[in-house]
Design an enzyme around this catalytic site. Structure first.
Site, PDB file in Angstrom:
ATOM      1  N   ASN A  13       0.969  -1.228  -0.138  1.00 16.36           N
ATOM      2  CA  ASN A  13      -0.276   0.520  -0.236  1.00 16.36           C
ATOM      3  C   ASN A  13       0.650   0.752  -0.235  1.00 16.36           C
ATOM      4  O   ASN A  13       1.433   1.521   0.513  1.00 16.36           O
ATOM      5  CB  ASN A  13      -1.209  -0.596   1.106  1.00 16.36           C
ATOM      6  CG  ASN A  13      -2.022   1.540   1.832  1.00 16.36           C
ATOM      7  OD1 ASN A  13      -2.066   2.040   0.298  1.00 16.36           O
ATOM      8  ND2 ASN A  13      -2.404   1.386   2.280  1.00 16.36           N
ATOM      9  N   LYS A  15      -0.097   4.187  -0.068  1.00 14.47           N
ATOM     10  CA  LYS A  15      -0.714   5.787   0.274  1.00 14.47           C
ATOM     11  C   LYS A  15      -0.258   6.394  -0.035  1.00 14.47           C
ATOM     12  O   LYS A  15      -0.668   6.526  -2.110  1.00 14.47           O
ATOM     13  CB  LYS A  15       0.054   5.577   1.846  1.00 14.47           C
ATOM     14  CG  LYS A  15      -0.335   4.395   2.426  1.00 14.47           C
ATOM     15  CD  LYS A  15       0.543   4.299   3.855  1.00 14.47           C
ATOM     16  CE  LYS A  15      -0.033   3.214   4.785  1.00 14.47           C
ATOM     17  NZ  LYS A  15      -0.039   3.299   6.433  1.00 14.47           N
ATOM     18  N   HIS A 100      -9.349   1.323   5.150  1.00 13.20           N
ATOM     19  CA  HIS A 100      -7.985   1.331   5.576  1.00 13.20           C
ATOM     20  C   HIS A 100      -8.146   2.088   6.842  1.00 13.20           C
ATOM     21  O   HIS A 100      -9.621   2.867   6.975  1.00 13.20           O
ATOM     22  CB  HIS A 100      -6.462   1.993   4.689  1.00 13.20           C
ATOM     23  CG  HIS A 100      -6.128   2.391   5.005  1.00 13.20           C
ATOM     24  ND1 HIS A 100      -5.237   2.895   6.012  1.00 13.20           N
ATOM     25  CD2 HIS A 100      -4.328   0.909   4.860  1.00 13.20           C
ATOM     26  CE1 HIS A 100      -3.947   2.312   6.265  1.00 13.20           C
ATOM     27  NE2 HIS A 100      -3.875   1.762   6.262  1.00 13.20           N
ATOM     28  N   GLU A 102      -6.705   4.455   8.136  1.00 11.79           N
ATOM     29  CA  GLU A 102      -6.448   6.064   7.873  1.00 11.79           C
ATOM     30  C   GLU A 102      -7.770   6.126   7.089  1.00 11.79           C
ATOM     31  O   GLU A 102      -7.814   7.790   7.474  1.00 11.79           O
ATOM     32  CB  GLU A 102      -5.496   6.243   6.547  1.00 11.79           C
ATOM     33  CG  GLU A 102      -3.573   6.208   7.227  1.00 11.79           C
ATOM     34  CD  GLU A 102      -3.200   5.321   6.400  1.00 11.79           C
ATOM     35  OE1 GLU A 102      -2.732   5.791   5.508  1.00 11.79           O
ATOM     36  OE2 GLU A 102      -1.713   4.767   7.826  1.00 11.79           O
ATOM     37  N   GLU A 172      -5.277  -4.639  10.639  1.00 19.16           N
ATOM     38  CA  GLU A 172      -3.781  -3.435  10.504  1.00 19.16           C
ATOM     39  C   GLU A 172      -4.851  -3.256  11.661  1.00 19.16           C
ATOM     40  O   GLU A 172      -5.178  -2.670  11.780  1.00 19.16           O
ATOM     41  CB  GLU A 172      -3.631  -3.209   9.842  1.00 19.16           C
ATOM     42  CG  GLU A 172      -3.520  -3.648   8.553  1.00 19.16           C
ATOM     43  CD  GLU A 172      -3.579  -2.593   7.277  1.00 19.16           C
ATOM     44  OE1 GLU A 172      -2.618  -2.973   7.093  1.00 19.16           O
ATOM     45  OE2 GLU A 172      -3.614  -1.076   7.061  1.00 19.16           O
ATOM     46  N   GLY A 178       3.050   2.712  10.585  1.00 18.86           N
ATOM     47  CA  GLY A 178       4.136   3.447  10.427  1.00 18.86           C
ATOM     48  C   GLY A 178       4.446   3.820  12.101  1.00 18.86           C
ATOM     49  O   GLY A 178       5.108   4.716  11.755  1.00 18.86           O
ATOM     50  N   SER A 218       3.410  -1.935  10.164  1.00 13.90           N
ATOM     51  CA  SER A 218       5.123  -1.762  10.223  1.00 13.90           C
ATOM     52  C   SER A 218       6.547  -3.054   9.632  1.00 13.90           C
ATOM     53  O   SER A 218       6.776  -3.583  10.591  1.00 13.90           O
ATOM     54  CB  SER A 218       5.622  -1.724  11.418  1.00 13.90           C
ATOM     55  OG  SER A 218       5.484  -0.169  12.077  1.00 13.90           O
TER      56      SER A 218
HETATM   57  P1  13P Z   1       3.860   0.087   7.173  1.00 11.04           P
HETATM   58  O1  13P Z   1       3.841  -0.497   6.610  1.00 11.04           O
HETATM   59  O2  13P Z   1       4.438   1.197   6.966  1.00 11.04           O
HETATM   60  O3  13P Z   1       3.549   0.611   9.616  1.00 11.04           O
HETATM   61  O4  13P Z   1       1.870  -0.123   7.187  1.00 11.04           O
HETATM   62  C1  13P Z   1       1.084  -0.326   6.885  1.00 11.04           C
HETATM   63  C2  13P Z   1      -0.384  -0.075   6.697  1.00 11.04           C
HETATM   64  O5  13P Z   1      -1.196   1.128   6.563  1.00 11.04           O
HETATM   65  C3  13P Z   1      -0.582  -0.973   5.263  1.00 11.04           C
HETATM   66  O6  13P Z   1      -1.917  -0.666   4.711  1.00 11.04           O
END
Ligand code: 13P
Length: 256
Positions: A13, A15, A100, A102, A172, A178, A218
């Protein structure tokens, strides 16, 4: 394949990262690195909308699929800033990430809107990757399984077993996204097993045994093998580490 016969599925992903030029350069590099891995592991990347079509073109003839990061529930209309499932499909997507954290946190996504988007994804032949996960406060309050169950029940409400069987779930934990702070493999396995038990309740044991449940938060080359070694962890949804071809390729090798 895992013992249950589920093919591991690793998705990146991206983003809100990568211009068109940067995106095409990244997948060219990646395609060269993963040519030997693709058979045993399913692989996808989710670029920003602007880069979907050029990325899909650059990946034509490879085993790397393309995913959207969201889609609207209507096919077209007055919904400024949104993109529809048929648009993603025509641009070259095979998958779409939905719900997601976010999107939930910053853009008001709810279980109900995820459910509507999911209907559109399936109706247009996109494989949805449905994201669920608890916040740190919810985990510390001992509410992880309650929150994740509510998200799965709400997101998947009204779908039959065949439809559920065509979905991918991504667990997740919000506190692991992140942050560099990953769930332990035992924490991930506990939630994945609970999600699979819930899927069995909703859609039957055979369907539940077929659905891939990815872990996200992560995931890095140095923790991927441990997480992916858990019986109910069938892949990963990778954020930061998917932006670097060598790291993403290392995670694919760990999944093999
Ligand atoms: P990170 O791997 O940067 O923690 O992000 C995970 C994520 O949100 C994948 O959709």
């Amino acid at each position: 394949m895992s013992s249950a016969g589920r093919r591991p599925f690793i998705a990146g992903n991206w983003k809100m990262h990568k211009t068109v030029g940067e995106a095409v350069a990244l997948v060219r590099e990646l395609a060269g690195m993963v040519s030997g891995v693709g058979e045993t592991v399913e692989v996808a990347v989710a670029p920003p909308f602007t880069a979907i079509q050029p990325v899909a073109q650059a990946l034509a003839g490879t085993r790397i699929g393309v995913a959207g990061q969201n889609c609207h529930w209507e096919a077209s209309g007055a919904f400024t800033g949104e993109v529809s499932a048929p648009m993603l499909k025509e641009a070259g997507c095979r998958y779409v990430i939905l719900g997601h954290s976010e999107r939930r946190q910053f853009f008001g996504e709810t279980d109900e809107s995820v459910n509507r988007r999911l209907k559109a994804a399936l109706a247009n032949g996109l494989v949805p990757i449905v994201c669920v996960g608890e916040t740190l406060a919810e985990r510390e309050a001992g509410r992880t399984l309650e929150v994740v169950s509510r998200q799965v029940r709400g997101g998947l409400a009204g779908f039959d077993a065949a439809q559920v069987g065509g979905m991918v779930i991504a667990y997740e934990p919000v506190w692991a996204i992140g942050t560099g702070r990953t769930a332990t493999s035992a924490q991930a396995q506990e939630v994945h097993a609970a999600v699979r038990a819930l899927l069995a309740e909703l859609a039957g044991g055979d369907t539940a045994a077929r659905v891939r449940i990815q872990y996200g938060g992560s995931v890095k080359p140095d923790n991927a093998a441990e997480l992916l070694g858990q019986p109910d962890v069938d892949g990963a949804l990778v954020g930061g580490a998917s932006l670097k071809a060598s790291d993403f390729a290392a995670i694919l090798r760990a999944a093999r």
